[in-house]
Design a protein around this motif. Structure first.
Motif, PDB file in Angstrom:
ATOM      1  N   GLY A 381      27.814 -11.405  -5.194  1.00 40.40           N
ATOM      2  CA  GLY A 381      29.118 -11.932  -4.793  1.00 40.40           C
ATOM      3  C   GLY A 381      30.270 -11.332  -5.563  1.00 40.40           C
ATOM      4  N   GLU A 382      30.003 -10.405  -6.486  1.00 39.47           N
ATOM      5  CA  GLU A 382      31.065  -9.810  -7.301  1.00 39.47           C
ATOM      6  C   GLU A 382      32.101  -9.109  -6.420  1.00 39.47           C
ATOM      7  N   PRO A 383      33.392  -9.412  -6.607  1.00 44.36           N
ATOM      8  CA  PRO A 383      34.428  -8.757  -5.798  1.00 44.36           C
ATOM      9  C   PRO A 383      34.560  -7.285  -6.148  1.00 44.36           C
ATOM     10  N   LEU A 384      34.760  -6.456  -5.105  1.00 44.95           N
ATOM     11  CA  LEU A 384      34.827  -5.007  -5.278  1.00 44.95           C
ATOM     12  C   LEU A 384      36.113  -4.414  -4.732  1.00 44.95           C
ATOM     13  N   GLY A 385      37.113  -5.251  -4.434  1.00 44.08           N
ATOM     14  CA  GLY A 385      38.373  -4.748  -3.917  1.00 44.08           C
ATOM     15  C   GLY A 385      38.616  -5.191  -2.487  1.00 44.08           C
ATOM     16  N   ALA A 386      39.796  -4.868  -1.992  1.00 41.02           N
ATOM     17  CA  ALA A 386      40.207  -5.285  -0.652  1.00 41.02           C
ATOM     18  C   ALA A 386      40.319  -4.095   0.281  1.00 41.02           C
ATOM     19  N   LEU A 387      40.117  -4.342   1.570  1.00 44.66           N
ATOM     20  CA  LEU A 387      40.330  -3.298   2.568  1.00 44.66           C
ATOM     21  C   LEU A 387      41.823  -3.143   2.832  1.00 44.66           C
ATOM     22  N   PRO A 388      42.286  -1.915   3.027  1.00 39.97           N
ATOM     23  CA  PRO A 388      43.699  -1.728   3.367  1.00 39.97           C
ATOM     24  C   PRO A 388      43.994  -2.254   4.768  1.00 39.97           C
ATOM     25  N   LEU A 389      45.130  -2.931   4.921  1.00 42.07           N
ATOM     26  CA  LEU A 389      45.559  -3.469   6.207  1.00 42.07           C
ATOM     27  C   LEU A 389      46.938  -2.921   6.544  1.00 42.07           C
ATOM     28  N   PRO A 390      47.307  -2.922   7.817  1.00 41.14           N
ATOM     29  CA  PRO A 390      48.622  -2.382   8.200  1.00 41.14           C
ATOM     30  C   PRO A 390      49.797  -3.217   7.702  1.00 41.14           C
ATOM     31  N   GLY A 391      49.554  -4.481   7.372  1.00 40.89           N
ATOM     32  CA  GLY A 391      50.644  -5.359   6.949  1.00 40.89           C
ATOM     33  C   GLY A 391      50.107  -6.697   6.509  1.00 40.89           C
ATOM     34  N   THR A 392      50.965  -7.712   6.558  1.00 42.40           N
ATOM     35  CA  THR A 392      50.603  -9.049   6.085  1.00 42.40           C
ATOM     36  C   THR A 392      50.395 -10.011   7.252  1.00 42.40           C
ATOM     37  N   GLY A 393      49.925  -9.491   8.382  1.00 41.15           N
ATOM     38  CA  GLY A 393      49.746 -10.316   9.566  1.00 41.15           C
ATOM     39  C   GLY A 393      48.409 -11.028   9.595  1.00 41.15           C
ATOM     40  N   VAL A 394      47.876 -11.152  10.794  1.00 42.98           N
ATOM     41  CA  VAL A 394      46.678 -11.945  11.038  1.00 42.98           C
ATOM     42  C   VAL A 394      45.485 -11.024  11.245  1.00 42.98           C
ATOM     43  N   VAL A 395      44.353 -11.371  10.646  1.00 43.84           N
ATOM     44  CA  VAL A 395      43.109 -10.638  10.824  1.00 43.84           C
ATOM     45  C   VAL A 395      42.124 -11.557  11.535  1.00 43.84           C
ATOM     46  N   THR A 396      41.503 -11.047  12.599  1.00 45.37           N
ATOM     47  CA  THR A 396      40.594 -11.862  13.408  1.00 45.37           C
ATOM     48  C   THR A 396      39.387 -11.041  13.832  1.00 45.37           C
ATOM     49  N   ASP A 397      38.433 -11.730  14.442  1.00 42.95           N
ATOM     50  CA  ASP A 397      37.303 -11.090  15.140  1.00 42.95           C
ATOM     51  C   ASP A 397      36.576 -10.067  14.278  1.00 42.95           C
ATOM     52  N   LEU A 398      36.167 -10.466  13.084  1.00 47.64           N
ATOM     53  CA  LEU A 398      35.381  -9.592  12.217  1.00 47.64           C
ATOM     54  C   LEU A 398      33.960  -9.513  12.771  1.00 47.64           C
ATOM     55  N   THR A 399      33.556  -8.316  13.200  1.00 42.38           N
ATOM     56  CA  THR A 399      32.210  -8.114  13.748  1.00 42.38           C
ATOM     57  C   THR A 399      31.515  -6.989  12.988  1.00 42.38           C
ATOM     58  N   PHE A 400      30.188  -6.943  13.120  1.00 40.59           N
ATOM     59  CA  PHE A 400      29.416  -5.928  12.406  1.00 40.59           C
ATOM     60  C   PHE A 400      28.070  -5.763  13.085  1.00 40.59           C
ATOM     61  N   ARG A 401      27.409  -4.683  12.773  1.00 48.01           N
ATOM     62  CA  ARG A 401      26.056  -4.445  13.279  1.00 48.01           C
ATOM     63  C   ARG A 401      25.063  -4.805  12.178  1.00 48.01           C
ATOM     64  N   GLN A 402      24.123  -5.693  12.522  1.00 48.95           N
ATOM     65  CA  GLN A 402      23.121  -6.063  11.529  1.00 48.95           C
ATOM     66  C   GLN A 402      22.306  -4.829  11.147  1.00 48.95           C
ATOM     67  N   GLY A 403      22.136  -4.636   9.840  1.00 50.64           N
ATOM     68  CA  GLY A 403      21.424  -3.469   9.348  1.00 50.64           C
ATOM     69  C   GLY A 403      22.272  -2.221   9.323  1.00 50.64           C
ATOM     70  N   GLY A 404      23.593  -2.354   9.526  1.00 47.36           N
ATOM     71  CA  GLY A 404      24.475  -1.192   9.596  1.00 47.36           C
ATOM     72  C   GLY A 404      25.452  -1.116   8.442  1.00 47.36           C
ATOM     73  N   HIS A 405      26.383  -0.158   8.540  1.00 44.50           N
ATOM     74  CA  HIS A 405      27.360   0.069   7.483  1.00 44.50           C
ATOM     75  C   HIS A 405      28.795   0.023   8.020  1.00 44.50           C
ATOM     76  N   GLU A 406      28.965  -0.473   9.250  1.00 41.04           N
ATOM     77  CA  GLU A 406      30.280  -0.498   9.867  1.00 41.04           C
ATOM     78  C   GLU A 406      30.694  -1.927  10.222  1.00 41.04           C
ATOM     79  N   ALA A 407      32.025  -2.148  10.229  1.00 38.65           N
ATOM     80  CA  ALA A 407      32.583  -3.432  10.649  1.00 38.65           C
ATOM     81  C   ALA A 407      33.856  -3.164  11.438  1.00 38.65           C
TER      82      ALA A 407
END
Length: 711
Positions: A381-407
């Motif tokens: 659970g150790e934090p490793l930093g944040a992903l860059p975002l275009p701004g301070t708006g809303v982030v939704t619909d986080l999806t990923f492939r099980q066993g993968g490296h993409e989101a």
């Protein structure tokens, strides 16, 4: 027709007549009058005649509003772009929905590794009348088949079909009577678990196993997936003796082994989670075990490829935390990501591709409606930093492939339509996955107003106004919701941009009862604390007046569904603060809300009339019961959708009749009725027409002089 002069009694409309009755219910030791009970019967000849008169009145006045055409044009331009959702991955294919600039409904699309895409299911081709909308959809893990839900006319029950991905042809189904939600494929394209029944039924949701190619009547009911709260174990998914049965969600790990079921008795109660190891039982009788360590909270579990169960829960953590537990010893969960001091945990993604140096956990949090995603070590659970975002708006619909490296995730802000972004953990890159078209957005200034409720609670109000009017009073629409833990967020909202683009100010109040600050904020505005949210909304209205941000007679209120209840309650308590109010598809008779529609599922949120103390609180803010004779009410627009299965249109009819009889103002009380439409998804044309009507109504009675050169 000339606009009605609010100060001229001669301008008062002639309302369709309806005589109040003498119906009085004896509830909780008190008399509860219900003078317009007769209007509950939509098919009664007198009700039909009265409703027809209300339609004629609304149409006549609506057609006189000079801003109507401008708002229709503005809403059309602000929504004329391609909209995509974050994909679900199966096999080597990406599945997502797409709505083109002029499409009535989103369609289901699929893209191959090269990026070439095609439409798998187009609701308009399926039903050219435009009454059919796409609901949930789930591809099987191999990407061979996809289960698709559709609903007609805004109905809450869905029909399930299975499509062949290669050809788009229907190969199985239909299965009717399903609630909204995905299905759980059994590790491949041969069978899936699905739910039938739920809200609107009599005995709750039940879990079934369907094998491809068999008739739905042959589906085996899977016993033990759910049981009543604080009650004995049942062999079915519902069957409570009083009230509706529970709602049920089900999912299955990608290895087809760990089956998870989550049961909830209402939208505002916690849920109960059960698991079954299919390797130790059979698909039809999996052998459920309750996860009692999660009882008392709302938990969203995810069975990962490592055999562990990762759980987002608000149990002992109002703003959410992530637990990890071993299904073999589920009584000892471990906190992986603790509760944050200020931010609300919304969702997470597990990236466990063996090619990664170490498996990752992505955590999506929000604060006051603004989102961010952080990276964590999946094991510690150790934090490793944040992903860059275009701004301070809303982030939704986080999806990923099980066993993968993409989101993938969606991002939007008040001037940016939702855009799907892609994160590649192997490369350490984040960028736009597929960009939508760019609509013509007016120049606006977005800011936040801070104010305090009477008990000292600090509130924020999101303001959107023309960039060339950074200060000074403007006709203002104040919107709120304040229920079920749903937050008001800083996303792309065409109605706010249309109002500001045509010269006004749009305000969104974040009141208690919503989810802006976690479950504690929700509880502080629900049930016995409902008045807190109403007080918050009134405090926001007073702040807009006191700080000179709106004219004395230039503040309107707007709310939909539970937000309609909020604004109607506020206006009946302080009518002098507002010049116009629009309440849509709202429960308004709180003494009888639980007797129709989805009301039985909302007693955890609002309380029940069966308890005398709770009945007293319900009547204390029930808009229908607070209507007072000879009161100068603002202009009122009540909207009812005639096929609404959640909130019966009877609420709007009764409230309309009560206000029309009581008001001493010349400002009209109007009922907007729309046939063939329910509470949920609807065609784009109808949605835009609805918003144009609401905004033109507000403009008419708030004194907004629309500048035609702005759109």
């Amino acid at each position: 027709m000339m606009p009605i002069d609010p100060l001229d009694p001669a301008g008062r409309p002639e309302y369709p007549p309806v005589a109040p009755g003498d119906t009085v219910d004896r509830l909780g030791g008190r008399d509860v009058p219900d003078p317009y009970r007769a209007l509950e019967d939509a098919d009664a000849p007198a009700t039909r005649e009265w409703s027809a008169g209300q339609r004629r009145l609304f149409d006549r006045l609506r057609d006189s509003w000079p801003a109507l055409g401008a708002f229709r044009t503005a809403m059309t331009r602000l929504t004329s772009f391609e909209h995509l959702t974050s994909p679900q991955l199966a096999g080597d294919l990406a599945f997502f929905t797409v709505r083109g600039p002029a499409d009535e409904h989103p369609a289901l699309a699929v893209a191959d590794p090269s990026g070439a895409r095609r439409i798998l299911f187009d609701p308009h081709r399926h039903d050219p009348t435009g009454r059919t909308a796409l609901g949930g959809w789930t591809p099987d893990p191999t990407g061979t088949l996809v289960a698709v839900q559709t609903a007609e006319g805004g109905a809450e029950e869905y029909t399930l079909r299975v499509l062949d991905v290669a050809t788009g042809r229907t190969v199985d189904g239909p299965i009717t009577g399903c609630p909204y939600g995905n299905v759980a494929w059994s590790g491949g394209p041969d069978a899936f678990y699905h739910v039938r029944g739920g809200p609107g039924g009599t005995d709750g949701a039940r879990l079934y196993l369907h094998r491809i190619g068999e008739h739905p009547a042959a589906d085996a009911e899977v016993p033990g997936a759910a049981a009543p709260a604080d009650g004995p174990e049942h062999d079915t998914a519902g069957d409570t003796d009083d009230g509706p049965g529970p709602e049920l969600d089900v999912l299955l790990g990608a290895d087809g082994r760990l089956l998870v079921a989550a049961t909830a008795d209402g939208l505002s109660s916690g849920n109960r989670v059960r698991i079954a190891d299919l390797a130790l039982g059979t698909p039809e009788k999996p052998g459920w075990r309750p996860l009692t360590a999660l009882d008392g909270g709302w938990s969203s579990p995810w069975p990962a490829a490592d055999g562990l169960l990762y759980v987002l829960t608000d149990l002992d953590a109002d703003r959410g935390r992530i637990l990890v537990l071993d299904p073999a010893a589920p009584e000892r969960p471990r906190t992986l990501v603790p509760e944050h001091e200020h931010e609300v945990l919304e969702s997470f993604a597990v990236l466990d591709d063996p090619a990664l140096p170490a498996p990752l956990l992505l955590v999506l949090r929000s604060a006051g409606g603004h989102g961010r995603i952080t990276r964590h070590d999946l094991r510690t659970g150790e934090p490793l930093g944040a992903l860059p975002l275009p701004g301070t708006g809303v982030v939704t619909d986080l999806t990923f492939r099980q066993g993968g490296h993409e989101a993938w995730f969606g991002y939007s802000d008040p001037t940016t339509p939702e855009t799907v972004h892609h994160y590649d953990a192997l490369r350490g890159t984040t960028g736009v996955w597929r960009a939508p078209g760019t609509p013509e957005v007016p120049a606006v200034l977005v800011s936040e107003l801070r104010c305090a409720s009477p008990d000292g609670t600090e509130l924020t109000v999101l303001l959107t106004r023309p960039a060339d009017r950074p200060t000074g009073p403007l006709p203002t629409v104040l919107q709120g919701y304040g229920a079920f833990g749903e937050p008001q967020v800083a996303d792309y909202y065409a109605a706010a941009l249309a109002w500001a683009g045509l010269g006004g100010q749009f305000a969104v109040a974040r009141v208690r009862g919503g989810g802006e600050h976690g479950e504690g904020w929700h509880r502080a505005g629900m049930r016995e604390h409902k008045q807190n949210g109403i007080d918050d909304f009134l405090a926001a209205a007073r702040a807009l007046h006191d700080r000179g941000l709106c004219p004395p007679d230039g503040l309107g209120a707007f709310g939909q569904s539970a937000g309609g209840l909020l604004v109607a309650a506020a206006v009946t308590q302080r009518p002098g603060l507002f010049a116009a109010v629009a309440a849509t598809a709202a429960p308004l008779d709180m003494a009888r809300y639980e007797l129709s529609g989805y009301g039985p599922y909302w007693t955890d949120e609002f309380g029940t009339r069966e308890d005398p103390e709770e009945l007293g609180r319900l009547l204390g803010y029930s808009p229908y019961h607070r209507v007072t004779a000879d009161t100068a009410y603002p202009a009122v627009l009540l909207t009812a959708f005639e096929d609404d299965a959640r909130v019966d249109p009877l609420h709007a009819r009764k409230m309309c009749a009560a206000l029309q009889r009581a008001t001493s103002s010349a400002r009209p009380v109007l009922l907007r009725q729309e046939a063939g439409v329910g509470h949920g998804a609807r065609a784009r044309t109808g949605r835009l027409a609805y918003f144009a009507d609401v905004l033109a109504f507000q403009a008419e009675y708030l004194g907004l002089s629309v500048r035609s050169d702005r759109f």
